[in-house]
Design an enzyme around this catalytic site. Structure first.
Site, short mmCIF file in Angstrom:
data_model
loop_
_atom_site.label_atom_id
_atom_site.label_comp_id
_atom_site.label_asym_id
_atom_site.label_seq_id
_atom_site.Cartn_x
_atom_site.Cartn_y
_atom_site.Cartn_z
N LYS A 84 -11.27 26.83 3.67
CA LYS A 84 -10.76 25.46 3.77
C LYS A 84 -9.27 25.52 4.02
O LYS A 84 -8.58 26.45 3.59
CB LYS A 84 -11.03 24.69 2.47
CG LYS A 84 -11.08 23.18 2.65
CD LYS A 84 -12.43 22.73 3.19
CE LYS A 84 -12.57 21.22 3.19
NZ LYS A 84 -13.92 20.78 3.54
N LYS A 96 -15.15 7.41 6.69
CA LYS A 96 -15.90 8.05 7.77
C LYS A 96 -17.38 8.25 7.43
O LYS A 96 -18.25 8.02 8.26
CB LYS A 96 -15.26 9.41 8.12
CG LYS A 96 -13.93 9.29 8.82
CD LYS A 96 -13.50 10.61 9.44
CE LYS A 96 -13.17 11.66 8.42
NZ LYS A 96 -12.64 12.91 9.04
N GLY A 156 -18.88 7.17 4.16
CA GLY A 156 -19.41 6.13 3.30
C GLY A 156 -19.98 4.93 4.04
O GLY A 156 -21.04 4.40 3.67
#
Length: 372
Positions: A100, A203, A205
Site C-alpha cells: 500500500k 466511490k 458507498g
C-alpha cells in the site's frame, strides 16, 4: 528524487512500546518486507510505500491520498493497509502479496500532475515489487498520470489500457459479503426488509446503495460530504439521512452497519452504542485495535471481515495485468459470498471470531506459498 529508509522515521519516546519502528519490527502487526519514504521537493510529494509480503507474488494495493495529522500517522496507516492487502489478496485467491502507498496532503489542495508523475517514478524504482492502483483520494484519471512514469500501474481508464473504476466490483463484492452475512444471521441470503446503515457514500458507498435498494432493503446513509449525500438522495429520495455516524450507529431497528469511509469505525466508543446485529462494509481496517473482534463476538454482533468482503476492486485491478475481462472478474467477485460463509463456518468450528478465522485461512495460504 531521494529515498529515505525506515530507520529515519522518528521512534516512540523512550520507555514506551509504541511507534512505527515497534510496529514494523517487533509487534505482531509487523513483519513487513520493505518500507520506503518518498520525497520530491520540486512537486511537494511526500509519500510512503509499504510492502508487507511478496510470498504469493508482487505486492498489490492502492494509493491513498490523505491529509494525515502527522508523518508518523501516515507511516502507521501504510503499514496497516499493506498488511491488510496481503490477507485480502490471499483470501481473494490472487497470486499477489500485499502493499500500500499513502501520499500525505489534502488532494484537493496539493494534487498536481507533477506530483503524481514523481510518485510514479518512486513506484517504478521498486522494479515491479509493488503494483499500485486507486484508493481513497485517488481516481482513474490519477492512475493514468502515474502510469506515464510507472508501468506497474492498474486502475487506469479503458482509453489507456485499463479497466476503469474498480469501485463497481468493490461494491458488488461487499454486497455479496452482506448477502452471506444475512444467510448466516437470519437464514436467508437477502437484505429484503432489512434496515442497512451506510457510513460513507462516496466511490463505493453510493454503488452499494443501488445494490441494496434493488434487493429490497431500507437504507440509511451519512457522509461528511453533503454533495455525496445529495447525489444519492437526488436519485433515491426514499433513502433517509443520519446527521453523522454517531447518529447512524444508534439508529433504532438497524440490522446491518456498513462502514464505507476511513478505518477505525469499530472502536471501544462505537461498540457499546451500535444497534446493528451485522457489520459488513467496504472500509479498510475497520477494527480500531486487536481485540475489538472479540468484543463484537461477545455482544453477538456478526462481523464480516473487511478485507474479505471489499476484495472486488483488487480482483479487478489484478485482472487488468493480464488483459481485463469484466465478466471473468464479476464471477470471481461473486465468490466472496462463498468465502465469507466459509469463514463464518470456520469461526464457529474453531470457537473464534470471524476476523481470527479469516486471518488463519490467509496465513495458511501464505505459509504454503513460502514452503513451495
Amino acid at each position: 528524487m531521494g529515498v529515505t529508509t525506515v530507520t529515519d522515521v522518528r521512534p516512540a519516546p523512550a520507555g514506551t512500546d509504541g511507534g512505527v519502528l515497534h510496529t514494523l519490527f517487533r509487534s505482531e502487526q509487523g513483519g513487513h518486507e520493505q518500507v520506503v519514504l518518498c520525497q520530491d521537493r520540486a512537486s511537494g510529494l511526500k509519500a510512503v510505500i509499504a510492502i508487507h509480503s511478496t510470498a504469493l507474488g508482487p505486492a498489490l494495493g492502492g494509493t491513498r491520498f490523505h491529509a494525515y495529522a502527522s508523518e508518523e500517522e501516515a507511516v502507521l496507516d501504510a503499514l496497516n493497509l499493506a498488511r491488510g492487502m496481503s490477507y485480502k489478496n490471499a483470501l481473494a485467491g490472487l497470486d499477489h502479496g500485499g502493499g500500500k502507498a499513502v501520499i500525505i496532503g489534502d488532494p484537493d489542495l496539493v494534487k498536481t500532475e507533477e506530483l503524481l508523475l514523481a510518485y510514479g517514478r518512486f513506484v517504478s524504482s521498486l522494479g515491479g515489487r509493488y503494483v499500485t492502483a486507486c484508493d481513497v483520494g485517488t481516481y482513474v484519471a490519477d492512475m493514468d498520470v502515474v502510469a506515464r512514469t510507472n508501468e506497474w500501474t492498474t486502475g487506469r481508464s479503458p482509453a489507456n489500457g485499463g479497466a476503469g473504476d474498480s469501485s463497481v466490483l468493490t461494491a458488488y463484492g461487499v454486497f455479496q459479503g452482506m448477502r452471506a452475512s444475512a444467510q448466516h444471521a437470519w437464514g436467508d441470503p437477502t437484505l429484503r426488509g432489512r434496515k442497512v446503515g451506510i457510513a460513507g457514500v462516496g466511490k463505493v458507498g453510493h454503488l452499494l446503495v443501488e445494490h441494496l435498494l434493488q434487493d429490497g432493503a431500507e437504507v440509511v446513509i451519512t457522509d461528511v460530504r453533503s454533495d455525496c449525500v445529495d447525489r444519492v438522495r437526488t436519485v433515491h429520495p426514499q433513502v433517509t439521512v443520519a446527521a453523522d455516524t454517531e447518529e447512524l450507529i444508534r439508529t433504532e431497528g438497524l440490522d446491518v452497519y456498513a462502514p464505507c469511509a476511513l478505518g477505525g469505525a469499530l472502536s471501544d466508543e462505537s461498540l457499546p452504542v451500535l444497534t446493528a446485529k451485522v457489520v459488513c462494509g467496504a472500509a479498510n481496517n475497520q477494527l480500531a485495535h486487536p481485540g475489538v473482534e472479540k468484543d463484537l463476538s461477545d455482544r453477538g454482533i456478526l462481523y464480516a471481515p473487511d478485507y474479505v468482503v471489499n476484495a472486488g476492486g483488487v480482483i479487478q485491478v489484478a485482472d487488468e495485468l493480464h488483459g481485463f475481462d469484466f465478466d471473468r472478474c464479476k464471477t470471481k467477485a461473486a465468490r466472496i459470498f462463498d468465502t465469507t460463509l466459509a469463514i463464518f463456518a470456520r469461526a464457529k468450528a474453531d470457537g473464534i471470531p470471524p476476523a481470527a478465522a479469516a486471518d488463519r485461512l490467509a496465513e495458511q495460504r501464505m505459509a504454503e506459498a513460502r514452503r513451495a
